[in-house]
Design a protein around this motif. Sequence first.
Motif, PDB file in Angstrom:
ATOM      1  N   THR A   2      54.209  31.607 -36.261  1.00  0.00           N
ATOM      2  CA  THR A   2      54.013  30.976 -34.818  1.00  0.00           C
ATOM      3  C   THR A   2      54.997  31.737 -33.890  1.00  0.00           C
ATOM      4  O   THR A   2      56.188  31.944 -34.250  1.00  0.00           O
ATOM      5  CB  THR A   2      54.305  29.466 -35.080  1.00  0.00           C
ATOM      6  OG1 THR A   2      53.427  29.064 -35.814  1.00  0.00           O
ATOM      7  CG2 THR A   2      54.420  28.866 -33.547  1.00  0.00           C
ATOM      8  N   LYS A   3      54.652  32.133 -32.711  1.00  0.00           N
ATOM      9  CA  LYS A   3      55.473  32.947 -31.949  1.00  0.00           C
ATOM     10  C   LYS A   3      56.354  31.769 -31.232  1.00  0.00           C
ATOM     11  O   LYS A   3      55.838  30.415 -30.895  1.00  0.00           O
ATOM     12  CB  LYS A   3      54.789  33.722 -30.922  1.00  0.00           C
ATOM     13  CG  LYS A   3      53.986  34.757 -31.335  1.00  0.00           C
ATOM     14  CD  LYS A   3      53.315  35.725 -30.356  1.00  0.00           C
ATOM     15  CE  LYS A   3      52.714  36.776 -30.820  1.00  0.00           C
ATOM     16  NZ  LYS A   3      52.008  37.512 -29.687  1.00  0.00           N
ATOM     17  N   THR A   4      57.632  32.133 -30.761  1.00  0.00           N
ATOM     18  CA  THR A   4      58.653  30.936 -30.225  1.00  0.00           C
ATOM     19  C   THR A   4      58.939  31.642 -28.915  1.00  0.00           C
ATOM     20  O   THR A   4      58.868  33.049 -28.572  1.00  0.00           O
ATOM     21  CB  THR A   4      59.690  30.834 -30.965  1.00  0.00           C
ATOM     22  OG1 THR A   4      60.331  31.843 -31.438  1.00  0.00           O
ATOM     23  CG2 THR A   4      59.186  29.894 -32.504  1.00  0.00           C
ATOM     24  N   THR A   6      62.786  30.941 -26.330  1.00  0.00           N
ATOM     25  CA  THR A   6      63.907  30.298 -26.082  1.00  0.00           C
ATOM     26  C   THR A   6      64.104  30.234 -24.708  1.00  0.00           C
ATOM     27  O   THR A   6      64.088  31.175 -23.710  1.00  0.00           O
ATOM     28  CB  THR A   6      65.164  31.478 -26.699  1.00  0.00           C
ATOM     29  OG1 THR A   6      64.769  31.601 -28.140  1.00  0.00           O
ATOM     30  CG2 THR A   6      66.369  30.602 -26.397  1.00  0.00           C
ATOM     31  N   THR A  32      64.579  26.530 -28.764  1.00  0.00           N
ATOM     32  CA  THR A  32      63.646  27.436 -29.248  1.00  0.00           C
ATOM     33  C   THR A  32      62.313  26.457 -29.242  1.00  0.00           C
ATOM     34  O   THR A  32      62.464  25.195 -29.982  1.00  0.00           O
ATOM     35  CB  THR A  32      63.886  28.346 -30.555  1.00  0.00           C
ATOM     36  OG1 THR A  32      65.240  28.927 -30.190  1.00  0.00           O
ATOM     37  CG2 THR A  32      62.682  29.253 -30.878  1.00  0.00           C
ATOM     38  N   GLU A  34      57.904  26.200 -29.347  1.00  0.00           N
ATOM     39  CA  GLU A  34      56.492  27.115 -29.621  1.00  0.00           C
ATOM     40  C   GLU A  34      56.059  27.671 -28.446  1.00  0.00           C
ATOM     41  O   GLU A  34      56.234  27.297 -27.301  1.00  0.00           O
ATOM     42  CB  GLU A  34      55.643  26.146 -30.215  1.00  0.00           C
ATOM     43  CG  GLU A  34      54.072  26.767 -30.633  1.00  0.00           C
ATOM     44  CD  GLU A  34      53.264  25.704 -31.094  1.00  0.00           C
ATOM     45  OE1 GLU A  34      51.974  26.287 -31.173  1.00  0.00           O
ATOM     46  OE2 GLU A  34      53.594  24.577 -31.537  1.00  0.00           O
ATOM     47  N   ASP A  35      55.566  28.668 -28.641  1.00  0.00           N
ATOM     48  CA  ASP A  35      55.133  29.585 -27.373  1.00  0.00           C
ATOM     49  C   ASP A  35      53.555  29.007 -27.186  1.00  0.00           C
ATOM     50  O   ASP A  35      52.665  29.550 -27.809  1.00  0.00           O
ATOM     51  CB  ASP A  35      54.956  31.235 -27.776  1.00  0.00           C
ATOM     52  CG  ASP A  35      54.495  31.676 -26.663  1.00  0.00           C
ATOM     53  OD1 ASP A  35      53.849  31.553 -25.757  1.00  0.00           O
ATOM     54  OD2 ASP A  35      54.534  33.226 -26.683  1.00  0.00           O
TER      55      ASP A  35
END
Length: 77
Positions: A2-4, A6, A32, A34-35
């Motif tokens: 999963t992309k994140t 900040t 941070t 989840e994107d």
Amino acid sequence: MTKTLTVIAATGVEVPMYADPKHYITDAEAVTVEDNAYYRRCIKSGDLVYPPALPEPEVLTVATDSKAKKKGATDGE
């Protein structure tokens, strides 16, 4: 994987967490997350921002005397 992202809230703003709206992202510390579309919309609206980059650590260097004495040289030169 999963992309994140900040992010940190803009000054004076509290943004509810996507998965837990009883908890908030504040301007006190970066988190941070989840994107996803929710956080992207918050960034676009200005409620969330990317945290400022941490300052680069200072590198200490030893200055050398440009008139370094040669081995065997005298002070008068």
